[in-house]
Enzyme design. Structure first.
Site, short mmCIF file in Angstrom:
data_model
loop_
_atom_site.label_atom_id
_atom_site.label_comp_id
_atom_site.label_asym_id
_atom_site.label_seq_id
_atom_site.Cartn_x
_atom_site.Cartn_y
_atom_site.Cartn_z
N LYS A 111 8.56 -2.07 11.21
CA LYS A 111 7.34 -2.37 10.44
C LYS A 111 7.23 -3.85 10.09
O LYS A 111 6.18 -4.45 10.24
CB LYS A 111 7.33 -1.62 9.10
CG LYS A 111 7.22 -0.15 9.14
CD LYS A 111 7.05 0.42 7.73
CE LYS A 111 8.10 0.02 6.72
NZ LYS A 111 9.42 0.59 6.91
N ARG A 146 5.40 4.74 -0.16
CA ARG A 146 6.54 5.49 0.37
C ARG A 146 6.61 6.88 -0.24
O ARG A 146 7.47 7.67 0.17
CB ARG A 146 7.83 4.76 0.01
CG ARG A 146 8.45 3.90 1.09
CD ARG A 146 9.69 3.32 0.45
NE ARG A 146 10.68 2.77 1.32
CZ ARG A 146 10.68 1.54 1.81
NH1 ARG A 146 9.65 0.76 1.62
NH2 ARG A 146 11.70 1.11 2.51
P1 ADP Z 1 13.53 -0.85 4.56
O1 ADP Z 1 12.12 -0.47 4.98
O2 ADP Z 1 14.34 -1.34 5.69
O3 ADP Z 1 14.19 0.18 3.69
P2 ADP Z 1 12.46 -2.66 2.61
O4 ADP Z 1 12.68 -4.11 2.62
O5 ADP Z 1 11.08 -2.14 2.83
O6 ADP Z 1 13.46 -2.10 3.65
O7 ADP Z 1 12.96 -2.04 1.22
C1 ADP Z 1 14.22 -2.36 0.66
C2 ADP Z 1 14.43 -1.56 -0.63
O8 ADP Z 1 13.40 -1.91 -1.58
C3 ADP Z 1 14.30 -0.04 -0.49
O9 ADP Z 1 15.50 0.55 -0.06
C4 ADP Z 1 13.95 0.35 -1.93
O10 ADP Z 1 15.08 0.30 -2.79
C5 ADP Z 1 13.01 -0.76 -2.35
N1 ADP Z 1 11.61 -0.43 -2.02
C6 ADP Z 1 10.81 -1.05 -1.10
N2 ADP Z 1 9.59 -0.48 -1.08
C7 ADP Z 1 9.60 0.52 -1.99
C8 ADP Z 1 8.65 1.50 -2.41
N3 ADP Z 1 7.41 1.53 -1.89
N4 ADP Z 1 9.02 2.37 -3.38
C9 ADP Z 1 10.23 2.33 -3.92
N5 ADP Z 1 11.19 1.46 -3.55
C10 ADP Z 1 10.89 0.56 -2.60
#
Ligand code: ADP
Length: 216
Positions: free
Chosen positions: A13, A88
């Protein structure tokens, strides 16, 4: 136009959002990058989020929703965004529709980049990220250990450790069903296969965004 990119951690993504955001003139808004930004600045939000992120758990909905609502209300988001990592959960998907409605906008479509778990695990185990520009790379596609864009020494994210990846995938599968249903029920879900080269997947995602733009 506001587009949501959906997919497991490691589905590509972020890579796609960076490339397509520029091409389509949409602002790339990545929830994980925003959390890491707050974490780096040691804000209260950053410290709270960090305690969940190191465990590979989701940050609570209320905190995440507030952070995204504030970001989308900023002037540079008014021309349209490409959301990466948000929503998410079902609550986040509903909140996104509501916060965009307040701004007189809509989430026009969601594109799911579909990648089998086995492929995800291989990808994440080789993932390195630039601490300066947040661009993700794969070890196997790089000559050295510095960012080709800005020369910074690449790092492995703490939550990319193998023991954390399984838990992140488990949470993804637990939560994503209702999010997909949310967009499918309103005719806004577009699925593309996420295996192949970055360019092939970009072309597929761009095709889905074209269909969204034309209302098909
Ligand atoms: P990945 O998609 O590889 O898990 P991200 O950089 O999108 O990595 O997210 C890293 C961390 O940030 C997640 O594991 C979570 O702890 C937090 N996070 C990111 N987006 C959300 C979300 N929409 N809701 C809750 N936690 C989030």
């Amino acid at each position: 136009m506001n587009i949501v990119l959906l997919g497991a951690p490691g589905s590509g993504k972020g890579t796609q959002a960076k490339a397509l955001g520029q091409r389509l003139g949409l602002l790339h808004v990545a929830s994980g990058d925003l959390f890491r930004h707050h974490l780096g600045l040691k804000t209260l939000l950053g410290e709270l989020a960090g305690s969940y992120m190191v465990r590979g758990e989701l940050v609570p909905d209320d905190v995440t929703i507030r952070m995204i609502a504030e970001r989308l209300a900023e002037a540079d988001a008014a021309g349209g965004v490409l959301l990466d990592g948000f929503p998410r959960t079902a609550a986040q998907a509903a909140a996104l529709d509501a916060m965009l409605a307040v701004l007189g906008q809509t989430a026009d479509g969601a594109v799911l980049i579909d990648v089998p778990d086995a492929v995800i695990i291989t990808r994440i185990s080789g993932r390195l990220v630039c601490p300066t520009c947040q661009t993700p790379y794969h070890r196997s596609l790089l000559a050295g250990d510095t960012c080709p864009a800005d020369g910074a020494l690449l790092e492995r994210r703490a939550d990319d450790a193998p023991e954390k990846v399984g838990r992140r995938l488990e949470i993804y599968h637990e939560q994503i069903g209702p999010v997909l249903s949310h967009y499918r029920a309103t005719g806004r879900l577009h699925e593309v296969p996420g295996e192949g080269s970055v360019a092939e997947i970009s072309a597929a995602v761009a095709g889905a965004i074209d269909r969204i733009r034309q209302g098909r």
